[in-house]
Every structure is written in structure tokens, then in C-alpha cells.
Design an enzyme around this catalytic site. Structure first.
Site, PDB file in Angstrom:
ATOM      1  N   GLY A 144       0.832  -1.196   0.000  1.00 23.33           N
ATOM      2  CA  GLY A 144       0.000   0.000   0.000  1.00 23.33           C
ATOM      3  C   GLY A 144       0.862   1.241   0.000  1.00 23.33           C
ATOM      4  O   GLY A 144       2.091   1.171   0.011  1.00 23.33           O
ATOM      5  N   GLY A 171       4.901   7.633   1.982  1.00 25.76           N
ATOM      6  CA  GLY A 171       5.590   6.702   1.108  1.00 25.76           C
ATOM      7  C   GLY A 171       4.876   5.371   1.035  1.00 25.76           C
ATOM      8  O   GLY A 171       3.722   5.226   1.457  1.00 25.76           O
ATOM      9  N   VAL A 214       4.628   0.959   1.412  1.00 26.94           N
ATOM     10  CA  VAL A 214       4.922  -0.149   2.327  1.00 26.94           C
ATOM     11  C   VAL A 214       5.045  -1.423   1.510  1.00 26.94           C
ATOM     12  O   VAL A 214       4.202  -1.716   0.654  1.00 26.94           O
ATOM     13  CB  VAL A 214       3.820  -0.305   3.394  1.00 26.94           C
ATOM     14  CG1 VAL A 214       4.167  -1.463   4.329  1.00 26.94           C
ATOM     15  CG2 VAL A 214       3.651   0.980   4.189  1.00 26.94           C
ATOM     16  N   ASP A 267      -3.935  10.038  15.262  1.00 22.51           N
ATOM     17  CA  ASP A 267      -4.334   9.665  13.902  1.00 22.51           C
ATOM     18  C   ASP A 267      -4.951   8.272  13.881  1.00 22.51           C
ATOM     19  O   ASP A 267      -4.657   7.459  13.007  1.00 22.51           O
ATOM     20  CB  ASP A 267      -3.132   9.737  12.958  1.00 22.51           C
ATOM     21  CG  ASP A 267      -3.558   9.810  11.488  1.00 22.51           C
ATOM     22  OD1 ASP A 267      -4.699  10.234  11.224  1.00 22.51           O
ATOM     23  OD2 ASP A 267      -2.757   9.448  10.613  1.00 22.51           O
TER      24      ASP A 267
END
Length: 659
Positions: A348, A353, A355, A466
Site C-alpha cells: 500500500g 511513502g 509499504v 491519527d
């Protein structure tokens, strides 16, 4: 409270400084019994608050050796401050604090204000809030009984110079506002003497410099020609001895054989004492050292130098005691593990950035987070995440395996969780069928316990900031693990809320006080959990179109159904089983997303409610915090002009501020 009141409260009791050993030997104490403070009664609320605060301060001092805070409300409010000497590691600091807590409570029983100094640590508590005062004066002055042999005026001039040089070092170069010093080759009678100074880290640099200067200016009169002295204030202290008393090599060194009338400092390599040098020899040495260092770095390997710089920044900026080297993984290893970051290995991509899935040489499966090479914020996020997650151990938190900082790459390596993130199941029409009621309950309960650990049970009090479905990873048994701590923040134990100038996070999961005014707390995470809980039960994202004639977000839709008694209509049909149990979970979710953060429960309360089968005892929820109604109108009584920009998609707006 004015500083003059502290000087009245904290009268010097002792004037003798014994020879200091490396153990936590007793030095001095002050038990205040003035009318402004007095005593508390045994088993009182003040006593309970005091014991709790001392325990929390000790836990919160990890890494820095300093903590301060206030607990309770007047008249049972207690304010405390602890400080370990800057050369101590965490275990030595904890050992000293354990002894001094026992010492102060037994030596000053039932006193509401007390201060105690040990050789290696210090504690003060009071019913008065003293944490906002940075203008310091000596509270206690210790001196040796022995006079300096030889020229006393020359001795004190060297002490003052050394202290001034050390103060510059502590303020400009030490994250702990701490420095040690040594004068070498002083005289025939005294070959060397040693010094130490330190500020608490809760003050600006300028205040630390001012605090130290007050004590340094007072030193000639206070020392009275003695060969040892220690001046202690609330926020800073200075000390010198004729024998070594600190760990390690002196950070600042001065040559006592200087032929000039004024003593000249000499500092270890790499140190800038902040003063202009007048001799050509020193200038030549400095220029030569710079040229040689630059050439060496180029010869050694430019990228390797940058790697070392990043590692140093990671350890120094965060005041981290973890051994970063133990987490380092070679880039060659990670390239081989991910087939050189092949697209087929890509799991993903997010705001920082991509993964990738990889397999290490020992057969361990990992997820490799590859931060964008052009993102300076990515390095900060990596540093923050490594420092935090490396210290957190819980079955519902993702585990960090290692980090790689080579050839401009910034890579964070996690344990691999084969079922990826919750959103890949929850918001997919086909995969959602795999999330039956039992699995959803497991996910909800696991996330709740993970948050409870972050907020209340770990040594570090952490706000995630988050929490969302894409940051909940699932293992092979669908057990949830909270991930992505790049935006998380250590939260001061003495604060209930913190204000930031920029919001970070994802629109739809943010609490209103955070999205609109930048105020975040553990209750911000509770709000995000409530949104996530309702998403899991309904199978719908918070931002979408539901009941288009009424509202455009999940919270508003859920509240409308709750008020009309049609809440069953919003439950995901896949959620089979007792309806009352599902309704109870929705009830808990609505309690978590209430507009007033004071009405939201703590995560420990949420865990208890989730494990209880009694929905009757739950409080009635109030109206949730609405973001936008259909057409963009705001349902709650706030102005959009006060809102701070936030992300309206699954990416994250990040504005990192130093702690």
C-alpha cells in the site's frame, strides 16, 4: 506565587556540605510548616494526590531525568518537581528517586511543602503552584568546611570562569541543560578541581542562562573561600568540588597553567565556547580541523556521513536512551527481502511513502515502510515513531523490528500482519462478509485495550492523534494492532490538554476541539475511537452519503436514527446476533463522540463498558460533534473561520513541532 514567598517558605536549614559519594547519600531537606502551607492529615485526598503524583513524575522522567506536574484541585492540589543529575542513566535515576521519595515522606511526614536534596537527585512538592516561576534565587547553599589552600582569589576566579563556560555549553549544546567541567594543572597544592551545573528542561534557553548566571554571580560570596560549594535553586543548581564527583569526562576543560592574567579555557574537540579567539594559533587549529574533518567525510563516504548525522539527530533530538544501533538493518538486506522494492511486494501507499512486504534472511516476514526521499518530514515521522514504538510493548500495538538509514533511504521495518489494515475489509463489499459479529467485537475490544495502554497503563502517556481504520492492522487471527505512530505525541503527565498551531490527522476522525482550535488530549483519541466503533458496526465510512434528505456524515445519521428509535436500520446486516448487544456498542460509540470532551469517557471506562452486558447503567449520550451537514452547513455552534486546515482524504497533513 511570588518567588519571595518561596524564599520565606524554604529557609536554609543546613550549611555543611559533606564529602559526596557516588551513592544516593543524604544531603539536606526542608520541611515547611508555615501558615501558608501547613500539614495535611493522614489518608486525606492531599496525601493520595501526593503519592500518585510522585509515582507519575518518576515514570515520566524516563530519558530526561526531569519531570514536573500538578495533580488535584484546591485545597487538595499538589505540585511537584523532580530532577536527576544529568550524568545518570535511567536505572540510576530511578534508584535515587525511589530512595528520596521514601526519605522525604518519612523525614517530612504530613508536610504539604517539602524539599529534599540527595547527591544525585532532588525532589520538591508543595500545595502552592510554583511551576510558572523561572526567575530563580538560591534556596539552599552548601559549603565544605575546608578552606582552599593557596590563592583563594585566583581559585574563585577560575571557578567563576569555568561555570560561565559550562553555562554556555549547557544552554547551547545539551538537551538536558547539563554540563560538567574541570580545571587542570591549577597549582602545586591542587592539581585539578571539578564542577557541574544543570537547569530543569521546562524553561526556555534564555531563562536557563539567566537562572545559572544568578547562581554564578552569588558564588564568590556564598563559597567564602571553601574548597567545595553547591548552590541550589528551584530550577537550576551549580556545584564544584576538589575531587571528582560526576560520571564521564568533563565536557568543558580549562588549563590552570595559562600564563596570562586571565585564565584561558580549553575545550574538548568540537566545542564552541561562544567567545572570539584572539590568537593566530587557535585560528589555525580551528581552520585545520574543519578542513581535515570535511576531507575525511568526503573520503570516507558522503552518504555514510549523512546516515550518521541522521542517527545522531534521532537520538539527540528526542532525548532517547534506546540503543539505535540495535535496530539498524542493512539496506542490502532489505533490498533482497523486498526484491529491490518490487511492485509485486507493494502492500500500500500513504502520505509518507509506500509499504512493502519482505522476508528477512532468518525467515521472518516483515512490512517495510519506505519514506519518500524528498520528505524532510518523513525523517521526523520515522524518528518519532521509532523512539515511541520501541518503548511500547502491548499485544494490540504493532511491533517495530528495525530501521535503515543508508544511501538517502529512510526505512522503518515492522512485523508483518498478513490481513493488512481494517479498512481493506470494512469498506469492501465482498471482504466485509468475512467480518462477522465475533470478529468485529474482537477488533473493537483490542483497539480499546491498546488505547487504554497508551493513555493510562504505559510508562509514557501518549496521544496517537491519527487513529483510523487504515491504521488498524490485523494479524492472521484478525487480532487488531494500532500502527503508525509518526504523529503521536508524548503527553505531559501534569496536563489535561495541549494546544498546537497546526492540526495533523485525518478529517472525519478528529475531535472538534482539535480540528477547530488545535487543542488535543487523550479525549481526542477517544473521539476517534468512537468514530471507528460506529464505522465497524455500520460498515460505512464516517464521510459519505447516508439518508441524503437529512445528513451527509455517519455521526449525524447515527444520531438521527438514535433519536427516532430506528437505530437498527443503520446496523450492518452482516452483524447477526443479539440486537441489544449491538445497540449497546452504538451507545458506547455515541458517548465517545460527544461534542464536549468532558462528557466523553476515558478508555479504561470504555473497556469496562464493552465488557459489561448491562446497557441500562450507561449514561444517555448527548448530541455528537457534527462536522458538515448536506450542503456544507455546520450543525454545531462553531464558525468555520476558526477551523484549522485538515485533510479531507485518507492522507495526513503533517506539521511537526518540537517537544
Amino acid at each position: 506565587m511570588h518567588l519571595s514567598l518561596f524564599l520565606v517558605l524554604l529557609l536554609p536549614l543546613l550549611s555543611y556540605l559533606p564529602v559526596l559519594a557516588t551513592s544516593d547519600s543524604f544531603n539536606s531537606y526542608i520541611c515547611d510548616s508555615t501558615n501558608t502551607s501547613g500539614k495535611y492529615t493522614a489518608n486525606s485526598t492531599y496525601q493520595s494526590n501526593l503519592h500518585t503524583l510522585l509515582s507519575e513524575l518518576k515514570a515520566n522522567s524516563t530519558g530526561t531525568g526531569f519531570a514536573a506536574g500538578t495533580l488535584g484541585t484546591v485545597p487538595d492540589q499538589v505540585t511537584g518537581l523532580i530532577l536527576c543529575r544529568g550524568d545518570l542513566n535511567s536505572s540510576s535515576c530511578f534508584s535515587c528517586l525511589s530512595q528520596i521519595f521514601t526519605g522525604i515522606l518519612s523525614t517530612c511526614p504530613l508536610y504539604m511543602t517539602a524539599t529534599m536534596w540527595y547527591d544525585r537527585c532532588y525532589v520538591q512538592f508543595s500545595s502552592q503552584d510554583f511551576l510558572s516561576l523561572f526567575n530563580d534565587l538560591p534556596l539552599e547553599k552548601f559549603t565544605s568546611k575546608r578552606n582552599v589552600t593557596g590563592d583563594q582569589a585566583r581559585f574563585i576566579s577560575y571557578v567563576s570562569l569555568l561555570m560561565s563556560e559550562m553555562a554556555s555549553w549547557a544552554v547551547d549544546r545539551s538537551t538536558k541543560f547539563f554540563a560538567t567541567g574541570e580545571v587542570k594543572n591549577f597549582s602545586t597544592e591542587l592539581s585539578s578541581f571539578y564542577a557541574l551545573l544543570q537547569c530543569t528542561t521546562n524553561m526556555p534557553k534564555s531563562q536557563c542562562q539567566s537562572c545559572l548566571q544568578i547562581l554564578i554571580n552569588d558564588l564568590p560570596d556564598a563559597s567564602k573561600g571553601k574548597d567545595g560549594a553547591w548552590l541550589f535553586g528551584i530550577y537550576c543548581n551549580i556545584r564544584y568540588e576538589i575531587t571528582p564527583f560526576y560520571n564521564g569526562v568533563a565536557m568543558v576543560q580549562i588549563d590552570g597553567e595559562s600564563p596570562s592574567s586571565s585564565p584561558a579555557p580549553i575545550l574538548p574537540p568540537g566545542v564552541n565556547n561562544g567567545k572570539k579567539k584572539s590568537t593566530a594559533m587557535i585560528l589555525v587549529i580551528v581552520i585545520s580541523a574543519v578542513v581535515a574533518s570535511t576531507a575525511f567525510c568526503i573520503w570516507l563516504y558522503k552518504k555514510q556521513c549523512q546516515r550518521e548525522k541522521m542517527i545522531s539527530e534521532m537520538t539527540n533530538s528526542e532525548q532517547n536512551n534506546e540503543n539505535i544501533d540495535s535496530f539498524l538493518i542493512d539496506l542490502t538486506t532489505l533490498r533482497a527481502a523486498t526484491l529491490n522494492f518490487d511492485k509485486s511486494k507493494k502492500l500500500g501507499e500513504g502520505g509518507f511513502g509506500a509499504v512493502y512486504m519482505g522476508i528477512l534472511p532468518n525467515g521472518q516476514e516483515v512490512a517495510v515502510k519506505r519514506l519518500s526521499q524528498s520528505s524532510s518530514q518523513g525523517l521526523r515521522e520515522l524518528r518519532n515513531e521509532l523512539v515511541l514504538v520501541a518503548k511500547l510493548k502491548h499485544k494490540n500495538l504493532v511491533r517495530v523490528v528495525g530501521v535503515c538509514l543508508e544511501e538517502q533511504e529512510k526505512l522503518l521495518v515492522y512485523e508483518f500482519l498478513p490481513n493488512r489494515s481494517l479498512d481493506t475489509f470494512l469498506f469492501d463489499k465482498e471482504k466485509r462478509q468475512e467480518l462477522d459479529r465475533t470478529k468485529r467485537w474482537k477488533i473493537i475490544n483490542g483497539v480499546a485495550r491498546g488505547l487504554q495502554y497508551l493513555h493510562e497503563d504505559s510508562q509514557l502517556k501518549i496521544v496517537h492523534r491519527d487513529l483510523k481504520a487504515s491504521n488498524i492492522l490485523l494479524d492472521s487471527d484478525m487480532n487488531p494492532k494500532i500502527s503508525d505512530f509518526g504523529l503521536a505525541r508524548l503527553f505531559p503527565i501534569d496536563k489535561t490538554i495541549h494546544v498546537t498551531r497546526r492540526v495533523v490527522g485525518t478529517f472525519g476522525y478528529m475531535a472538534p476541539e482539535y480540528a477547530m482550535h488545535g487543542r488535543y488530549s487523550i479525549k481526542s483519541d477517544v473521539f476517534s475511537f468512537g468514530v471507528l466503533l460506529l464505522e465497524i458496526i455500520t460498515g460505512k465510512r464516517n464521510i459519505g452519503s447516508y439518508d441524503t434528505d437529512r445528513c451527509d456524515d455517519l455521526l449525524s445519521s447515527t444520531w438521527e436514527h438514535w433519536k427516532r428509535g430506528t437505530i437498527i436500520d443503520i446496523i450492518d446486516p452482516i452483524m447477526d446476533g443479539p440486537t441489544n448487544e449491538v445497540i449497546q456498542h452504538i451507545h458506547i460509540g455515541l458517548l465517545c463522540v460527544q461534542e464536549d470532551l468532558k462528557d466523553r469517557p476515558h478508555m479504561s471506562e470504555v473497556v469496562i463498558m464493552l465488557e459489561s452486558n448491562d446497557s441500562v447503567s450507561l449514561k444517555s449520550p448527548s448530541k455528537p460533534a457534527f462536522y458538515l451537514r448536506r450542503g456544507g452547513s455546520v450543525s454545531s455552534d462553531v464558525s468555520l473561520t476558526t477551523m484549522i486546515p485538515v485533510s479531507q482524504n485518507e492522507l495526513t497533513i503533517s506539521e511537526f513541532e518540537p517537544r
